[in-house]
Design a protein around this motif. Structure first.
Motif, PDB file in Angstrom:
ATOM      1  N   GLU A   4       0.837  -1.187   0.000  1.00  0.00           N
ATOM      2  CA  GLU A   4       0.000   0.000   0.000  1.00  0.00           C
ATOM      3  C   GLU A   4       0.877   1.242   0.000  1.00  0.00           C
ATOM      4  O   GLU A   4       1.991   1.237   0.517  1.00  0.00           O
ATOM      5  N   SER A   5       0.363   2.308  -0.562  1.00  0.00           N
ATOM      6  CA  SER A   5       1.081   3.577  -0.501  1.00  0.00           C
ATOM      7  C   SER A   5       0.932   4.171   0.896  1.00  0.00           C
ATOM      8  O   SER A   5      -0.062   3.918   1.593  1.00  0.00           O
ATOM      9  N   PHE A   6       1.923   4.923   1.295  1.00  0.00           N
ATOM     10  CA  PHE A   6       1.868   5.563   2.621  1.00  0.00           C
ATOM     11  C   PHE A   6       2.777   6.781   2.612  1.00  0.00           C
ATOM     12  O   PHE A   6       3.552   7.020   1.675  1.00  0.00           O
ATOM     13  N   ARG A   7       2.691   7.550   3.688  1.00  0.00           N
ATOM     14  CA  ARG A   7       3.482   8.786   3.823  1.00  0.00           C
ATOM     15  C   ARG A   7       3.995   8.890   5.242  1.00  0.00           C
ATOM     16  O   ARG A   7       3.292   8.544   6.200  1.00  0.00           O
ATOM     17  N   GLU A 160       8.560  -6.242   3.359  1.00  0.00           N
ATOM     18  CA  GLU A 160       7.934  -4.933   3.527  1.00  0.00           C
ATOM     19  C   GLU A 160       8.954  -3.808   3.298  1.00  0.00           C
ATOM     20  O   GLU A 160      10.160  -3.987   3.457  1.00  0.00           O
ATOM     21  N   TYR A 161       8.446  -2.653   2.928  1.00  0.00           N
ATOM     22  CA  TYR A 161       9.279  -1.463   2.819  1.00  0.00           C
ATOM     23  C   TYR A 161       9.865  -1.166   4.195  1.00  0.00           C
ATOM     24  O   TYR A 161       9.151  -1.113   5.204  1.00  0.00           O
ATOM     25  N   VAL A 226       5.604   7.071  -0.366  1.00  0.00           N
ATOM     26  CA  VAL A 226       5.975   5.770  -0.912  1.00  0.00           C
ATOM     27  C   VAL A 226       4.759   5.182  -1.624  1.00  0.00           C
ATOM     28  O   VAL A 226       3.689   5.018  -1.020  1.00  0.00           O
ATOM     29  N   ASP A 227       4.925   4.875  -2.921  1.00  0.00           N
ATOM     30  CA  ASP A 227       3.840   4.285  -3.694  1.00  0.00           C
ATOM     31  C   ASP A 227       3.713   2.796  -3.394  1.00  0.00           C
ATOM     32  O   ASP A 227       4.577   2.195  -2.754  1.00  0.00           O
ATOM     33  N   SER A 228       2.653   2.198  -3.891  1.00  0.00           N
ATOM     34  CA  SER A 228       2.408   0.781  -3.635  1.00  0.00           C
ATOM     35  C   SER A 228       3.496  -0.126  -4.206  1.00  0.00           C
ATOM     36  O   SER A 228       3.696  -1.241  -3.729  1.00  0.00           O
ATOM     37  N   ASP A 229       4.231   0.353  -5.211  1.00  0.00           N
ATOM     38  CA  ASP A 229       5.313  -0.446  -5.782  1.00  0.00           C
ATOM     39  C   ASP A 229       6.664  -0.142  -5.140  1.00  0.00           C
ATOM     40  O   ASP A 229       7.700  -0.626  -5.603  1.00  0.00           O
ATOM     41  N   GLY A 230       6.664   0.689  -4.077  1.00  0.00           N
ATOM     42  CA  GLY A 230       7.897   1.013  -3.366  1.00  0.00           C
ATOM     43  C   GLY A 230       8.620   2.230  -3.889  1.00  0.00           C
ATOM     44  O   GLY A 230       9.677   2.599  -3.363  1.00  0.00           O
ATOM     45  N   THR A 231       8.100   2.890  -4.908  1.00  0.00           N
ATOM     46  CA  THR A 231       8.721   4.108  -5.409  1.00  0.00           C
ATOM     47  C   THR A 231       8.662   5.194  -4.335  1.00  0.00           C
ATOM     48  O   THR A 231       7.603   5.449  -3.749  1.00  0.00           O
ATOM     49  N   THR A 232       9.813   5.812  -4.080  1.00  0.00           N
ATOM     50  CA  THR A 232       9.932   6.777  -2.984  1.00  0.00           C
ATOM     51  C   THR A 232      10.143   8.181  -3.528  1.00  0.00           C
ATOM     52  O   THR A 232      11.016   8.406  -4.378  1.00  0.00           O
TER      53      THR A 232
END
Length: 413
Positions: A4-7, A160-161, A226-232
């Motif tokens: 999931e995306s998060f901040r 996990e991230y 952080v997007d759902s694919d791990g892009t930061t």
């Protein structure tokens, strides 16, 4: 990585116990704002954490020394920790040197949403949202070393991230061995990024408020998406109330604009535009190549007084904290050939310069002041070889300024 995306917000080095520095005078009209600047900047971090719908807050060291900051500083942290707890927002705190966990009073418990990492080992804490783990935060507080000990952050691998939180100096190769997605680093007051230090980013976010001429430019914190694919995506957010600037000026620049005062005016206008409405604390570092250039500077104290009067009382204010004139490499030969005190002085200075000041003996000058403590006399008399040339240059410059009529007043008959 698929999730999931998060901040989250990454902040560090509040130093709530430390006031603004590099001030030879405290201007009355800025006194309250200067005193409150570190707290205002720290509060801006927490207000953003409350308003920006973040999932967690990461704090990487040196927030405050409890004994020095006192109840006033501790209450700011605790009040905001409680507000974040009410919003069920986790806070992860990796302590540094100033905020050593051993210094935090046992009688003042932290709210349950705050994790202060231990000093003796790394701990991994999952961050959950709606019953699902969205990230893992791995942290360890400083054990007193200036270098971050990356091997001690090893934990069981996870899909996990992973955010690693630490304090101290580190290089890209060492950080890369940790194999974390994001390194939230503390211990440096100016913002910097270590390329290749992590899979996504390794950031010293710096202090929210600069405190010296060595801490110039914008200060604040980082918001990390952080997007759902791990892009930061890391965003530097400015929140300083005062901004320091160290301006280098050359003799050629002074000549090109018709004088030092014109140049200071141009520099101040540019700095004010870039600061976006913040107060400025400005130092000028003037490099002159020869003695003739001194004529274009004039009396430095008068120049500081003028700059403060012209630019230090506006809204916002641009306060000149110092004007330093770098020692010229040479003085006119005609000055040295004069049959005057100035000529005698320059010939003596040139003699010492030829030996790089090795034959200087300052002890007799300290003995002329019997009230000086013996330790002070020793420090003044025993100048290291690396400092003798600089000291000689500054003494020569001061002598020239005085003997050419800069500050020397005639005695009253």
């Amino acid at each position: 990585m698929s999730g999931e995306s998060f901040r989250f917000i990454h902040a560090s080095d509040f130093h709530l116990e430390t006031p603004l520095g590099d001030l030879d005078a405290l201007p009355a009209h800025l006194r309250d704002a200067m005193a409150d600047a570190p707290r205002r900047a720290a509060a801006a971090v927490f207000e953003a954490a409350l308003a920006d719908n973040i999932d967690f807050l990461v704090l990487s060291g040196d927030l405050l020394s409890p004994a020095s900051a006192g109840p006033h500083g501790m209450s700011l942290l605790l009040d905001y920790f409680d507000k974040l707890h009410a919003k069920k927002t986790p806070v992860f705190w990796s302590a540094g040197i100033a905020d050593d966990p051993a210094r935090w009073p046992d009688s003042v418990p932290l709210p349950p949403n705050v994790t202060m990492f231990p000093k003796n080992r790394a701990v991994a804490v999952p961050v959950e949202r709606a019953g699902r783990t969205i990230a893992v935060v791995v942290g360890r507080s400083s054990d007193g070393r200036s270098i971050l000990h990356v091997p001690s952050f090893r934990v069981d691998p996870t899909d996990e991230y992973t955010v690693a939180v630490g304090y101290g100096d580190a290089d890209a190769d060492a950080l890369a061995e940790g194999r974390f997605d994001y390194w939230a680093l503390g211990g440096q007051h100016n913002r910097s990024e270590i390329e290749g230090g992590a899979q996504s980013a390794a950031i010293y976010c710096g202090s929210p408020q600069g405190r010296s001429i060595e801490e110039t430019g914008a200060h604040g914190y980082s918001t990390v998406d952080v997007d759902s694919d791990g892009t930061t995506r890391v965003h530097a957010i400015e929140c300083d109330a005062f901004r320091y600037a160290d301006v280098e000026v050359s003799a050629d620049e002074i000549a090109s604009v018709g004088g030092i005062r014109n140049l200071i005016g141009e520099k101040m206008s540019r700095l004010q535009h870039d600061a976006g409405g913040r107060h400025l604390i400005v130092g000028f570092d003037i490099s002159i190549t020869s003695g003739e250039s001194l004529q274009s500077i004039g009396d430095v104290e008068e120049l500081i007084t003028w700059a403060r009067r012209e630019y230090g009382h506006g809204t916002p204010s641009s306060w000149t904290t110092r004007i330093k004139v770098r020692t010229p490499r040479s003085y006119p030969k005609s000055w040295q050939d004069e049959d005057t005190i100035l000529g005698d002085f320059l010939r003596a200075a040139e003699k010492h310069r030829a030996t790089e000041g090795r034959d200087l003996n300052l002890l007799p000058f300290t003995e002329e002041e019997p009230s000086l403590p013996s330790t002070t006399q020793s420090i003044l008399a025993e100048v290291s070889s690396s400092e003798r040339s600089e000291l000689l240059g500054e003494a020569s410059l001061l002598g020239v300024e005085l003997l050419r009529g800069g500050k020397l007043k005639q005695p009253v008959a």
